[in-house]
Design an enzyme around this catalytic site. Structure first.
Site: not given
Ligand code: C5P
Length: 227
Positions: A29-30
């Protein structure tokens, strides 16, 4: 009273960070919180637009009074965005979309015993949703991309933004600097808006709420001028 310059318009906004699964319990993810995109969705509603928000992973409350589509992966965001875009006049892609996804997703939790000391993940590029929508049939639809860059200074940021808008084919690119402590998950933002030729058309700084309202004013004016 606030401007109602998006009355009768429809605005599609993407927000948050996509997550690409590795196995049933893990993802890549980020750090996007969805704050800027959700602020844009709220501001568009306040200006009188019908709003659809495609929300990936977000860390703030979702607005009421708008249509919300929840997604997890880039593939789901692509599907939701290509379905929704034709019924909207203005598309604003503020989501932080994963550029890569794992080639294989394990059905079972990946175990240390089965990998040994090192684990190598093979990733493959995701489709570019912004470029896909920008190069598709538009019927006058205005498309705005975002670019979060780890630039060394403002000139570098604008140079990176100019390269990006040429590749993406969107009408405007909203460029902002990001780093370990700036950009994602912060309440404030500083943005530069570039047009398709790479010219600076607008700059805004302040809370993500005020930045959202300021840049919508620019796009509302463009929509009105295009009639
Ligand atoms: O290339 P980069 O990820 O920096 O581009 C950012 C812009 O492109 C954002 O508007 C983002 O929503 C969009 N994007 C996309 N599909 C991708 C990657 C980014 O639509 N696969």
């Amino acid at each position: 009273s606030p401007a109602r310059d998006l009355e009768g318009r429809s605005v599609l906004v993407t927000a948050g960070g996509t997550r690409e699964p590795l196995d049933p319990v893990r993802y890549i993810g980020n750090r996007s919180s969805g704050r800027q995109g959700i602020a844009i969705a709220r501001a568009a509603r306040a200006r009188g637009a019908r709003v659809t928000l495609i929300a990936a992973h977000v860390e703030v409350d979702l607005p009421t009074g708008i249509d919300v589509v929840r997604v997890e992966t880039t593939a789901e965001l692509l599907e939701a965005a290509t379905t929704a875009a034709p019924s909207h006049d203005l598309v604003i892609m503020a989501a932080a979309v994963a550029d890569y996804r794992p080639v294989t997703v394990s059905d079972d939790k990946i175990k240390k015993a089965s990998t040994g000391e090192h684990l190598t993940l093979e990733l493959v590029q995701n489709p570019d949703i912004l470029a896909t929508l920008s190069h598709a049939e538009r019927n006058g639809r205005l498309i705005v991309g975002f670019a979060a860059e780890t630039a060394t200074d403002r000139d570098d940021l604008i140079r990176l933004g100019r390269e990006k808008i040429a590749r993406k084919g969107c009408d405007f690119l909203v460029v902002n600097g990001v780093g370990w402590t700036t950009g994602f998950a912060q309440d404030d933002n500083t943005v530069t808006v570039l047009d398709a030729s790479g010219a600076i058309v607008f700059e805004a700084s302040g809370s993500k709420t005020s930045v959202a309202d300021d840049i919508l004013g620019v796009f509302a004016t463009v929509l009105t001028g295009a009639e």
